[in-house]
Write an enzyme that holds these catalytic residues in place. Structure first.
Site, PDB file in Angstrom:
ATOM      1  N   HIS A 211     -20.890 -23.572 -29.619  1.00 56.41           N
ATOM      2  CA  HIS A 211     -20.063 -23.952 -30.726  1.00 56.41           C
ATOM      3  C   HIS A 211     -21.007 -24.212 -32.348  1.00 56.41           C
ATOM      4  CE1 HIS A 211     -16.460 -26.507 -31.881  1.00 56.41           C
ATOM      5  NE2 HIS A 211     -17.323 -27.333 -32.529  1.00 56.41           N
TER       6      HIS A 211
ATOM      7  N   SER B 226     -14.336 -25.760 -36.413  1.00 56.40           N
ATOM      8  CA  SER B 226     -14.103 -27.007 -35.414  1.00 56.40           C
ATOM      9  C   SER B 226     -13.081 -28.056 -36.139  1.00 56.40           C
ATOM     10  CB  SER B 226     -15.255 -27.746 -35.245  1.00 56.40           C
ATOM     11  OG  SER B 226     -15.178 -28.598 -34.278  1.00 56.40           O
TER      12      SER B 226
ATOM     13  N   ASP C 105     -18.934 -22.367 -25.234  1.00 60.42           N
ATOM     14  CA  ASP C 105     -18.609 -23.595 -26.429  1.00 60.42           C
ATOM     15  C   ASP C 105     -18.265 -24.783 -25.350  1.00 60.42           C
ATOM     16  OD1 ASP C 105     -17.513 -25.543 -27.778  1.00 60.42           O
ATOM     17  OD2 ASP C 105     -16.742 -24.037 -29.270  1.00 60.42           O
TER      18      ASP C 105
END
Length: 292
Positions: A268, A156, A235
């Site tokens: 995610h 991320s 995600d």
């Protein structure tokens, strides 16, 4: 270079190696900074081992990767060290900055792995210099690490950090991968908020910390052995924040080999990261010439 006032907060045996959580007084940041290190059993003999730097994402600390990613077993088998720094400055001096504590997780406050140029952030938010100029050289003085065999990856915001640090410091890292990275931070809400605060309103300055823009500016493939990126298609941040298609297009334009794997039904979080972690360690092991 040594890490000033380095102290071990705790250490734990793990798959024949040792996970340590540490803190030192950072000269670059001007505050105590924490990080964690996994040294594989091969390091017990004092033989330098290759290492992987993992950069975590928003809401994370130096503990997140070591506790949740499930990387130590295979790292121990490969004889590869793991390094996981905290994601931003912390403590009263950092949290007292206007708006820092309230918005730590999603924008200003989170480190974004750059050196801020705008007040009040420029005083302590020097994450790039801390990692590249202080932490990594300092670790080599305290642990048996092979400084010439170093890879970087992250998740991320940390995926953004891995991509940008690798591209901004040619030759420093020999291998590169990312998990659900923010690929075009100058074009997503998280990045716009952070860059606007840290770097000012001139958007042209943001491109120096945007992985897709940095890749687009390359004159040759910086990682000819390839870059691995994994992205979950369930995600919830994919459409608005991550933009892997921007990185894919930039790599194609400069001839950079990229394996962008899109995984149906994965989100995610760290269950996704656990699911692909072995592939990332194997990717780096091949590039770092580690015998699997």
């Amino acid at each position: 270079m040594s890490l000033h006032n380095l102290k071990t907060l705790s250490s734990h045996r793990c798959f024949g190696g040792t996970v340590s959580f540490l803190e030192h007084d950072s000269r670059e940041i001007g505050l105590p900074m924490r990080f964690s290190v996994f040294m594989p059993p091969q390091a017990d003999a004092g033989q330098p081992v290759p290492a992987l730097l993992y950069l975590a994402g928003l809401t994370c600390t130096e503990e997140t990767f070591m506790i949740k990613a499930g990387a130590q077993r295979l790292a121990a088998e490969l004889g590869v060290a793991l390094i996981a720094p905290d994601t931003s400055p912390r403590g009263p001096a950092a949290e007292s900055l206007p708006g820092a504590k309230a918005s730590w997780d999603f924008g200003i406050g989170a480190g974004f792995y750059l050196d801020a140029t705008e007040a009040p952030w420029s005083t302590h938010w020097r994450m790039e210099s801390w990692i590249v100029a202080e932490l990594l050289p300092g670790l080599a003085a305290h642990f048996p690490l092979d400084d010439k065999r170093l890879g970087v990856f992250g998740h991320s915001m940390g995926g953004h950090g891995a991509l940008t640090l690798a591209l901004r410091h040619p030759g420093r890292f020999q291998s590169l991968s990312a998990l659900a990275p923010i690929c075009a931070p100058s074009e997503c809400p998280w990045g716009v908020k952070a860059f606007g605060g840290y770097l000012g309103t001139d958007r042209s300055r943001w491109l120096a910390h945007d992985a897709s823009a940095l890749m687009q500016s390359q004159t040759a493939a910086p990682y000819p052995d390839g870059i691995l990126v994994d992205q979950g298609m369930a995600d919830t941040f994919l459409a608005e924040q991550l933009h892997p298609e921007r990185l894919e297009a930039a790599c194609r334009a400069v001839g950079q080999p990229l394996q962008l794997r899109r995984h149906a039904a994965y989100d995610h979080g760290y269950y996704f990261i656990q699911s692909v972690m072995a592939d990332h360690l194997a990717h780096h092991a091949r590039a770092l010439r580690v015998k699997e």
